[in-house]
Design a protein around this motif. Structure first.
Motif, PDB file in Angstrom:
ATOM      1  N   LEU A 156       1.051  -1.178   0.186  1.00 21.33           N
ATOM      2  CA  LEU A 156      -0.154   0.004  -0.003  1.00 21.33           C
ATOM      3  C   LEU A 156       0.847   1.227   0.121  1.00 21.33           C
ATOM      4  O   LEU A 156       0.477   2.255  -0.690  1.00 21.33           O
ATOM      5  CB  LEU A 156      -0.943   0.130   1.264  1.00 21.33           C
ATOM      6  N   GLN A 157       1.929   1.299   0.917  1.00 20.92           N
ATOM      7  CA  GLN A 157       2.910   2.419   0.820  1.00 20.92           C
ATOM      8  C   GLN A 157       3.462   2.729  -0.449  1.00 20.92           C
ATOM      9  O   GLN A 157       3.477   3.793  -0.887  1.00 20.92           O
ATOM     10  CB  GLN A 157       3.820   2.237   2.115  1.00 20.92           C
ATOM     11  N   GLU A 158       4.081   1.688  -0.992  1.00 14.94           N
ATOM     12  CA  GLU A 158       4.638   1.596  -2.302  1.00 14.94           C
ATOM     13  C   GLU A 158       3.774   2.125  -3.550  1.00 14.94           C
ATOM     14  O   GLU A 158       4.079   3.016  -4.095  1.00 14.94           O
ATOM     15  CB  GLU A 158       5.700   0.443  -2.435  1.00 14.94           C
ATOM     16  N   LEU A 159       2.548   1.438  -3.397  1.00 14.90           N
ATOM     17  CA  LEU A 159       1.912   1.881  -4.550  1.00 14.90           C
ATOM     18  C   LEU A 159       1.263   3.031  -4.484  1.00 14.90           C
ATOM     19  O   LEU A 159       1.278   3.883  -5.533  1.00 14.90           O
ATOM     20  CB  LEU A 159       0.527   0.763  -4.377  1.00 14.90           C
ATOM     21  N   SER A 160       1.095   3.808  -3.171  1.00 11.21           N
ATOM     22  CA  SER A 160       0.426   5.014  -3.293  1.00 11.21           C
ATOM     23  C   SER A 160       1.569   5.979  -3.577  1.00 11.21           C
ATOM     24  O   SER A 160       1.108   7.195  -4.168  1.00 11.21           O
ATOM     25  CB  SER A 160       0.028   5.253  -1.647  1.00 11.21           C
TER      26      SER A 160
END
Length: 136
Positions: free
Chosen positions: A11-15
């Motif tokens: 989630l962190q990387e995709l955002s």
């Protein structure tokens, strides 16, 4: 759990990558500004997760998440202060090859960080449900 950690990492990387992509392709930013946008998203995503971690065994969707631990506010202040230095101080911009972002971009990052917060709370809810189900 390990699965939740992997989901959070994704989630962190995709955002962060989404904000970079939006900056370059939708907001018409130059590379240095899109990089600043991505770092801002990463910072705000980490702050959102910090609030998720306040209550690991129960929901953080409560006003109590903002109370009781002054150290969190120091950490948030440090994160935001360093991000501001990184984005808005000219010699830092030159060192890191970034450009400042505007209020609209900050709002986009805040909205996505809020979504991350809610998704992690959903994962915590599923985990609590699974644990309670296994007890009975």
């Amino acid at each position: 759990t390990l699965i939740q950690c992997c989901i959070l990492y994704c989630l962190q990387e995709l955002s962060t990558m989404l904000m970079f992509w939006l900056g370059m392709n939708r907001f018409g930013m130059a590379l240095p500004q899109a990089q600043g946008l991505a770092v801002t998203m990463l910072t705000l995503g980490q702050i959102a997760y910090l609030f998720n971690c306040r209550f690991l065994g129960r929901s953080s969707l409560t006003p109590r998440v903002f109370q009781g631990n002054r150290t969190i506010w120091y950490a948030i202040g440090a994160l935001l202060g360093l991000t501001m230095l990184f984005l808005y101080v000219p010699f830092m911009q030159n060192i890191f090859r970034v450009a400042p972002i505007g209020l609209t971009e900050w709002m986009w990052c805040l909205a996505l960080a809020a979504l991350i917060f809610l998704l992690v709370e959903g994962l915590k809810l599923i985990d609590r449900w699974r644990i309670n189900r296994a007890r009975y």
